[in-house]
Motif scaffolding. Structure first.
Motif: not given
Length: 614
Positions: A372-373, A408-411, A478-479, A551-552
């Motif tokens: 998607a990204e 994490n992807l959203s950041k 958001e969650v 992220k790491d």
């Protein structure tokens, strides 16, 4: 033919001069010809008068009026000498006699139908819009052999008022008395907007009678808010758990879905297929149905094609774990909005094979989210679960890790990545309700794991609608947590379902407690218990305050999971990545990987000590 003479007789109070009678006789052929022609033009000779209604009466009035205007003009200007008042009287007598004779056919048919068989006396609970619609349809459909004898309503201001020929007789406390006094055989609960608690109270009163009980579906099923007698059905468990209707901003939802390319994974599942139904109503540019099971995808594709023949549908068989296949799908169809509903969700099964839970729920989600990204999807909505809160199961921990992947992807992405959490969905595949129904049909017993086992429940349409609403208010990252209302004891669900099936719980259908299964909690924590929540723009949707993870650390853990095959090793990594997983399992009496390792080491040490002593 008789009305012109009848009008003269009334006009002259019984003493009509011969000249008027002769004049009228001369005009009689013309009068008959005009009347016949006009009645033919207005279709009075091709109607089924046994079903006559207000429309037929209007047609009679228009036909008589048109013909009377023609006759009046001709006779007046021919200097017939007929008194002008007789024209008005003729008009009135024509309407009365023609209308009375035609409508009399319906009255006679109605009487014969009622005499042919005994009517079913119906009591309607709810003297509002839905109750009025049901009463009107019962009256119009006389061949259905039902008769509304009255209404029940707790609004005292409505008492003794008439609605479609039936009186509001009392409150719900009067149901038993009214049933006996009026010989009621059927009760219809016509209150689609009430919550489950009030409906259970009404059902409790209705069950004191021997009446057949029908219900108008709730507003989540009646999207257009209109009730019909065709929608009446027996009371089901979903009705007893009905919650207060949730306000939806349909314009806001339409703004991000209408005219867009929308992809749904797990489109053949319970929640996925309902999402497809709701999305199809809004009118997307195209709807891409992705699923691994060919039969379920075939069924939802066929259903939607029947209801929306002009909607471009793309049914695709694909495994979300196949990153190349998913990437090709995104490259071909370029979806602008994605709803990711595909997941393994069965707690005990996933407890026995954690590698499958991780592969599907974590790596499958990662493959779809990254595609998607990569292809510029605007909004990505992941369907999560309340079991991701303080998870004690592999399934819950894998879904929590999937949330972390999406978050994490959203950041660093232009795509708005969000997750939506909710509890158990009534009637979904693998849920407890279909199991209970099968067990009841087989004569029992109904199996419940523990007498105090509780869960949060919502209906499939409600869950899907709130997921769509969450997508509309998303900012990214958001969650969302849906307001699940009050928890329900599973054993109470079992008893209600047994009663609704016409049996006596624990007498005719026994209930057996089998013990808590691997990975299960006795109760699910409140959705606000993990780290607290914040309010969103919607009254029933909250935003969870999540504990961050670097992220790491996340990437190292996911890379490590790819190389692991042993269940204990997978659980060890999940305990490192998912906050509260180890603590939650300990609190709920579930041995963690660390506990098992300590036991193993203790056992080996104890064995060496015993050997040394010998």
């Amino acid at each position: 033919m008789a009305t012109p003479y009848l009008s003269l007789y009334v006009r002259f109070e019984g003493s009509v001069e011969v000249k008027y009678l002769l004049t009228m006789l001369g005009f009689l052929p013309f009068i008959v010809l005009v009347r016949l022609a006009t009645f033919y033009i207005f279709g009075l000779y091709n109607r089924l008068w046994r079903y006559a209604s207000i429309n037929e009466l209007v047609a009679i009035i228009m036909a008589v009026t048109a013909s009377s205007v023609v006759l009046t003009v001709v006779m007046y200007w021919s200097d017939s000498g007929i008194p002008r008042s007789s024209y008005l009287l003729t008009w009135l007598f024509n309407i009365a006699l023609i209308g009375g004779s035609r409508l009399g056919v319906r009255i006679l048919y109605h009487i014969r139908q009622r005499q042919a068989s005994r009517s079913v006396n119906v009591l309607i609970v709810g003297a509002g819009d839905a109750g009025a619609m049901i009463a009107r349809e019962i009256q119009q459909r006389v061949y259905d052999d039902k008769k509304v004898i009255g209404f029940i309503d707790d609004d005292l201001g409505k008492h003794s008022q008439m609605l479609y020929g039936a009186k509001v007789l009392g409150t719900r406390d009067d149901i038993t008395r009214i049933v006996v006094d009026c010989q009621v055989q059927e009760i219809v609960i016509a209150m689609p907007s009430i919550g489950g608690r009030l409906l259970r109270q009404i059902m409790k009163e209705c069950k004191k009678t021997n009446c057949t009980i029908k219900v108008v579906p709730g507003l989540y099923e009646l999207i257009d808010g209109k009730a019909s007698i065709d929608q009446l059905r027996n009371v089901d468990l979903e009705d007893l758990l009905r919650r207060e209707p949730v306000r939806l901003d349909l314009d806001e939802i339409a703004n991000y879905l209408a005219g867009k390319r929308v992809l749904v994974t797990g489109a053949g599942g319970s929640v996925g297929s309902e999402l497809c139904r709701q999305i199809a109503k809004i009118g997307p540019q195209s709807l891409i149905l992705v699923g691994k099971g060919e039969n379920s995808i075939y069924e939802i594709d066929r259903e939607l094609r029947g209801k929306y023949p002009t909607l471009p549908l793309k049914p695709l068989i694909a495994d979300i774990r196949d990153a190349n296949r998913i990437n090709n799908i995104f490259d071909t169809y370029k979806p602008e909005v994605v709803f990711h509903a595909a997941a393994h969700k069965h707690v005990p099964l996933m407890e026995m094979q954690p590698e499958e839970a991780v592969n599907n729920n974590v790596f499958g989600t990662k493959a779809v989210a990254e595609a998607a990204e990569r292809h510029g999807t605007a909004i990505f909505v992941m369907i999560s679960t309340d079991k991701a809160v303080n998870p004690t199961s592999i399934m819950g921990a894998s879904k929590r890790l999937a949330e972390l992947v999406v978050n994490n992807l959203s950041k660093s992405s232009k795509t708005k990545f969000i997750a939506v959490r909710f509890g158990n969905v009534l009637g979904s595949r693998g849920s407890v309700i279909p199991l209970f129904r099968q067990q009841i049909a087989a004569g029992g017993p109904v199996t419940v794991t523990h007498p105090e086992m509780t869960r949060y429940f919502m209906t499939i349409p409600e869950a899907a609608q709130l997921v769509l609403q969450a997508g509309a208010i998303a900012q990214g990252g958001e969650v969302f947590v849906l307001d699940m209302g009050d928890p329900v004891r599973i054993v109470d669900l079992a008893r209600d379902l047994i009663e609704l099936s016409g049996f006596i719980p624990e007498t005719e259908i026994p209930i057996v407690f089998t013990g808590i299964r691997p990975g299960e909690k006795l109760f699910e924590e409140l959705l606000t218990a993990e780290e607290g929540t914040m309010a969103s723009r919607h009254e029933k949707i909250y935003v969870a305050n999540l504990r961050p993870i670097s992220k790491d650390k996340l990437n190292r853990g996911i890379n490590k999971l790819k190389t692991l095959a042993a269940a204990e090793d997978i659980i060890n990594v999940l305990e490192e990545l998912v906050p509260y997983y180890r603590e939650a399992r300990s609190v709920h009496g579930i041995k963690t990987a660390t506990d098992k390792q300590r036991e193993k080491e203790y056992g080996e040490t104890s064995g060496r000590n015993q050997s040394a002593a010998q």
